[in-house]
Design a protein around this motif. Structure first.
Motif, PDB file in Angstrom:
ATOM      1  N   HIS A  25      43.758  42.279  40.414  1.00  0.00           N
ATOM      2  CA  HIS A  25      43.392  43.042  41.649  1.00  0.00           C
ATOM      3  C   HIS A  25      42.276  41.778  42.960  1.00  0.00           C
ATOM      4  O   HIS A  25      41.458  42.206  42.966  1.00  0.00           O
ATOM      5  CB  HIS A  25      42.370  43.961  40.827  1.00  0.00           C
ATOM      6  CG  HIS A  25      42.666  45.901  40.394  1.00  0.00           C
ATOM      7  ND1 HIS A  25      43.292  45.527  39.523  1.00  0.00           N
ATOM      8  CD2 HIS A  25      42.962  46.197  40.538  1.00  0.00           C
ATOM      9  CE1 HIS A  25      43.466  46.537  39.112  1.00  0.00           C
ATOM     10  NE2 HIS A  25      43.653  46.996  39.080  1.00  0.00           N
ATOM     11  N   CYS A  26      43.428  40.803  42.967  1.00  0.00           N
ATOM     12  CA  CYS A  26      43.182  40.029  43.430  1.00  0.00           C
ATOM     13  C   CYS A  26      42.134  40.330  45.362  1.00  0.00           C
ATOM     14  O   CYS A  26      42.737  41.593  45.559  1.00  0.00           O
ATOM     15  CB  CYS A  26      44.350  39.163  44.413  1.00  0.00           C
ATOM     16  SG  CYS A  26      45.208  38.364  42.946  1.00  0.00           S
ATOM     17  N   VAL A  27      41.441  39.717  45.166  1.00  0.00           N
ATOM     18  CA  VAL A  27      40.304  39.880  46.159  1.00  0.00           C
ATOM     19  C   VAL A  27      40.168  40.261  47.381  1.00  0.00           C
ATOM     20  O   VAL A  27      39.960  41.401  48.496  1.00  0.00           O
ATOM     21  CB  VAL A  27      38.255  38.979  45.756  1.00  0.00           C
ATOM     22  CG1 VAL A  27      38.098  39.566  44.951  1.00  0.00           C
ATOM     23  CG2 VAL A  27      38.655  37.928  46.157  1.00  0.00           C
ATOM     24  N   TYR A  28      41.485  39.402  48.163  1.00  0.00           N
ATOM     25  CA  TYR A  28      42.528  39.302  49.572  1.00  0.00           C
ATOM     26  C   TYR A  28      42.821  40.726  49.317  1.00  0.00           C
ATOM     27  O   TYR A  28      43.930  40.096  50.373  1.00  0.00           O
ATOM     28  CB  TYR A  28      42.621  37.805  49.798  1.00  0.00           C
ATOM     29  CG  TYR A  28      43.884  37.433  48.367  1.00  0.00           C
ATOM     30  CD1 TYR A  28      44.959  37.978  48.884  1.00  0.00           C
ATOM     31  CD2 TYR A  28      43.111  36.942  47.706  1.00  0.00           C
ATOM     32  CE1 TYR A  28      45.661  37.122  48.084  1.00  0.00           C
ATOM     33  CE2 TYR A  28      43.426  36.157  46.615  1.00  0.00           C
ATOM     34  CZ  TYR A  28      45.522  36.130  47.061  1.00  0.00           C
ATOM     35  OH  TYR A  28      45.877  35.787  45.640  1.00  0.00           O
ATOM     36  N   CYS A  29      43.748  40.982  48.765  1.00  0.00           N
ATOM     37  CA  CYS A  29      44.981  41.359  48.615  1.00  0.00           C
ATOM     38  C   CYS A  29      44.507  43.409  48.058  1.00  0.00           C
ATOM     39  O   CYS A  29      45.006  43.812  48.874  1.00  0.00           O
ATOM     40  CB  CYS A  29      46.321  40.975  47.788  1.00  0.00           C
ATOM     41  SG  CYS A  29      47.657  41.791  47.955  1.00  0.00           S
ATOM     42  N   HIS A  30      43.986  43.594  47.269  1.00  0.00           N
ATOM     43  CA  HIS A  30      43.815  45.031  46.681  1.00  0.00           C
ATOM     44  C   HIS A  30      42.601  45.728  46.454  1.00  0.00           C
ATOM     45  O   HIS A  30      41.830  44.830  45.870  1.00  0.00           O
ATOM     46  CB  HIS A  30      44.281  44.244  44.994  1.00  0.00           C
ATOM     47  CG  HIS A  30      44.795  45.284  44.186  1.00  0.00           C
ATOM     48  ND1 HIS A  30      44.289  47.320  44.032  1.00  0.00           N
ATOM     49  CD2 HIS A  30      45.966  45.193  43.046  1.00  0.00           C
ATOM     50  CE1 HIS A  30      45.390  47.319  42.919  1.00  0.00           C
ATOM     51  NE2 HIS A  30      46.020  46.795  43.108  1.00  0.00           N
ATOM     52  N   PRO A  31      43.180  47.009  46.782  1.00  0.00           N
ATOM     53  CA  PRO A  31      41.810  47.770  46.719  1.00  0.00           C
ATOM     54  C   PRO A  31      41.741  47.984  45.389  1.00  0.00           C
ATOM     55  O   PRO A  31      42.279  48.764  44.457  1.00  0.00           O
ATOM     56  CB  PRO A  31      42.196  48.724  48.042  1.00  0.00           C
ATOM     57  CG  PRO A  31      43.981  48.643  47.852  1.00  0.00           C
ATOM     58  CD  PRO A  31      44.420  47.300  47.552  1.00  0.00           C
ATOM     59  N   LEU A 120      48.747  30.985  42.236  1.00  0.00           N
ATOM     60  CA  LEU A 120      47.671  30.333  42.033  1.00  0.00           C
ATOM     61  C   LEU A 120      46.716  29.963  42.250  1.00  0.00           C
ATOM     62  O   LEU A 120      46.532  29.218  43.310  1.00  0.00           O
ATOM     63  CB  LEU A 120      48.105  28.761  40.803  1.00  0.00           C
ATOM     64  CG  LEU A 120      47.358  28.439  40.679  1.00  0.00           C
ATOM     65  CD1 LEU A 120      47.160  29.044  38.793  1.00  0.00           C
ATOM     66  CD2 LEU A 120      47.778  26.794  40.133  1.00  0.00           C
ATOM     67  N   ASP A 121      45.424  30.625  42.808  1.00  0.00           N
ATOM     68  CA  ASP A 121      44.423  30.601  43.992  1.00  0.00           C
ATOM     69  C   ASP A 121      43.203  29.553  42.828  1.00  0.00           C
ATOM     70  O   ASP A 121      42.430  29.612  43.701  1.00  0.00           O
ATOM     71  CB  ASP A 121      43.698  32.190  44.148  1.00  0.00           C
ATOM     72  CG  ASP A 121      44.778  33.310  44.775  1.00  0.00           C
ATOM     73  OD1 ASP A 121      45.665  32.260  45.501  1.00  0.00           O
ATOM     74  OD2 ASP A 121      45.104  34.069  44.979  1.00  0.00           O
ATOM     75  N   ALA A 122      43.215  29.811  42.381  1.00  0.00           N
ATOM     76  CA  ALA A 122      42.204  28.876  41.429  1.00  0.00           C
ATOM     77  C   ALA A 122      42.734  27.713  39.892  1.00  0.00           C
ATOM     78  O   ALA A 122      43.875  29.455  39.351  1.00  0.00           O
ATOM     79  CB  ALA A 122      40.752  29.151  40.610  1.00  0.00           C
ATOM     80  N   VAL A 123      41.813  27.119  39.669  1.00  0.00           N
ATOM     81  CA  VAL A 123      42.341  26.516  38.165  1.00  0.00           C
ATOM     82  C   VAL A 123      40.683  27.033  37.256  1.00  0.00           C
ATOM     83  O   VAL A 123      41.301  27.124  36.334  1.00  0.00           O
ATOM     84  CB  VAL A 123      42.630  24.606  38.351  1.00  0.00           C
ATOM     85  CG1 VAL A 123      42.995  24.129  36.952  1.00  0.00           C
ATOM     86  CG2 VAL A 123      43.610  24.664  39.365  1.00  0.00           C
ATOM     87  N   ARG A 129      39.137  34.204  37.530  1.00  0.00           N
ATOM     88  CA  ARG A 129      38.620  35.083  37.540  1.00  0.00           C
ATOM     89  C   ARG A 129      38.305  36.174  38.188  1.00  0.00           C
ATOM     90  O   ARG A 129      38.341  37.714  38.492  1.00  0.00           O
ATOM     91  CB  ARG A 129      37.993  35.217  35.847  1.00  0.00           C
ATOM     92  CG  ARG A 129      37.832  36.539  35.067  1.00  0.00           C
ATOM     93  CD  ARG A 129      37.164  36.367  33.323  1.00  0.00           C
ATOM     94  NE  ARG A 129      37.719  35.544  32.794  1.00  0.00           N
ATOM     95  CZ  ARG A 129      36.916  35.097  32.526  1.00  0.00           C
ATOM     96  NH1 ARG A 129      35.770  34.361  32.687  1.00  0.00           N
ATOM     97  NH2 ARG A 129      37.025  34.442  31.524  1.00  0.00           N
ATOM     98  N   ARG A 130      37.438  36.443  38.398  1.00  0.00           N
ATOM     99  CA  ARG A 130      36.418  36.367  39.723  1.00  0.00           C
ATOM    100  C   ARG A 130      37.539  37.258  40.461  1.00  0.00           C
ATOM    101  O   ARG A 130      37.851  38.209  41.301  1.00  0.00           O
ATOM    102  CB  ARG A 130      35.751  35.582  40.076  1.00  0.00           C
ATOM    103  CG  ARG A 130      34.362  36.066  41.258  1.00  0.00           C
ATOM    104  CD  ARG A 130      33.284  35.683  41.585  1.00  0.00           C
ATOM    105  NE  ARG A 130      33.479  34.190  40.588  1.00  0.00           N
ATOM    106  CZ  ARG A 130      32.841  33.287  40.519  1.00  0.00           C
ATOM    107  NH1 ARG A 130      32.832  32.877  42.307  1.00  0.00           N
ATOM    108  NH2 ARG A 130      32.476  31.887  39.935  1.00  0.00           N
ATOM    109  N   LEU A 131      38.111  36.168  41.268  1.00  0.00           N
ATOM    110  CA  LEU A 131      39.845  36.385  42.244  1.00  0.00           C
ATOM    111  C   LEU A 131      40.244  37.765  42.051  1.00  0.00           C
ATOM    112  O   LEU A 131      40.538  37.748  42.751  1.00  0.00           O
ATOM    113  CB  LEU A 131      40.077  35.210  42.964  1.00  0.00           C
ATOM    114  CG  LEU A 131      40.687  35.149  44.332  1.00  0.00           C
ATOM    115  CD1 LEU A 131      40.203  33.891  44.695  1.00  0.00           C
ATOM    116  CD2 LEU A 131      41.587  35.180  44.437  1.00  0.00           C
TER     117      LEU A 131
END
Ligand code: SAM
Length: 325
Positions: A25-31, A120-123, A129-131
């Motif tokens: 549920h990526c914050v920039y994509c998913h309601p 992959l938005d973070a390592v 996890r937050r994103l």
């Protein structure tokens, strides 16, 4: 035969969203709120086969399955096999979050999968996890290792850079390209999720700023020759195995080179990611000769592809998840 739009662009690349469902549920994509099953009318394997036959007969030769998360769709291998078996289709790829790639890779590769783009938005595990609202970065890093082991080529990593969320991860993500042939592509955050406009403007980071951060850490990037129709401008950290790409959709729109058409999972052709226009082509799939009817639909859609899309924040009827990035 080539599919050419009103502005002389040759349309070769198909994006097929095969499900609106995603396990992240990526914050920039998913309601928030997860659909448990595909709604009635979601594109079937036979639909994909017919659509690809029509598209390939018009010279479209590259197909990418996306979503939602394409790997949550049980029939993905059959769809990949349909693509790989369509005369004229040269390139069969998926865009995935990688979370269930290890579980399903054998059937995907056996079906004819050639390459993967992995988001992959973070390592850093906590940022990741937050994103993703709950994802485990180690599972995705394992999927990346596995893609290289399997010889899928190229393996591209997609990172959307969001101010205050993952911009501090940019150097670590860029470093993924140092030792292995991984192609990290930094994507400018587009307002495709109906986020509050002020929040979006605060969080948007330009590709130029992302590049500055990378050069601050790794020195001046070296240019890499790229296909001009590719959305990414590609560079390399000196001496690295992989590359760094910038997809600056907001600050440097690449509409004049756009070669794409999208099929949404509910059977609409979306000629431009950034324009709301969609053509409902569901009736063509049930026509007596679906391939001929879909050919007509594709020709019509090509004629309606706008010269350019708008990245200005606006309330959109459909968020990215439903379109397929
Ligand atoms: N679930 C798959 C995944 O995670 O890659 C495929 C679907 S996802 C919608 C496809 C791509 O769209 C991802 O690479 C993602 O980063 C990108 N994307 C989604 N929302 C975006 C946004 N608001 N701005 C820029 N890129 C976005």
């Amino acid at each position: 035969m080539k599919l050419i739009d009103n502005y002389g662009r040759v349309l070769k690349d198909l994006r097929i969203s095969i499900t609106p469902r995603c396990n992240y549920h990526c914050v920039y994509c998913h309601p928030l709120g997860m659909e448990m099953s595909d709604p009635p009318g979601t594109v079937s394997v036979a639909d994909v086969r017919h659509f690809l036959a029509a598209a390939a007969s018009l010279g479209m030769d590259a197909v990418r399955f996306t979503g939602g998360e394409p790997l949550v769709r049980r029939e993905l291998p059959e769809m990949i096999a349909a693509a790989a078996g369509t005369p004229g289709v040269k390139d069969v790829a998926i865009t995935t979050n990688g979370s269930i790639f290890r579980k399903r890779h054998k059937e995907l590769v056996a079906a004819g999968l050639q390459r993967v783009n992995i988001s992959l938005d973070a390592v850093d595990p906590q940022v990741f996890r937050r994103l993703t609202r709950g994802g485990d970065v180690n599972v995705v890093l394992d999927a990346i290792d596995l893609s290289l082991e399997l010889g899928l080529h190229p393996v591209k990593l997609n990172a959307v850079v969001i101010g205050g969320v993952n911009e501090s991860e940019v150097p670590a993500l860029a470093a993924m390209s140092l030792e292995r042939p991984l192609h990290v592509r930094f994507i400018e955050y587009m307002h495709l999720n109906n986020a509050p406009f002020d929040e979006y403007r605060r969080q948007y980071v330009s590709g130029a700023e992302t590049r500055r951060r990378i050069e601050e850490r790794f020195g001046k990037l070296e240019p890499v020759e790229t296909d001009p129709s590719s959305p990414a401008r590609v560079w390399r950290i000196a001496g690295s195995q992989g590359t760094i790409g910038f997809i600056n959709s907001v600050s440097e729109p690449f509409c004049s080179h756009c070669s794409r058409l999208r099929l949404t999972s509910d059977k609409k052709i979306r000629p431009c990611l950034l324009t709301e226009l969609e053509l409902d082509i569901a009736p063509a799939f049930t026509a007596a000769d679906p391939v001929a009817a879909l050919r007509e639909a594709l020709l019509l859609a090509a004629g309606k592809k706008p010269k350019q899309g708008s990245t200005l924040p606006t309330l959109r009827e459909r968020v990215m998840l439903g379109i397929g990035g």
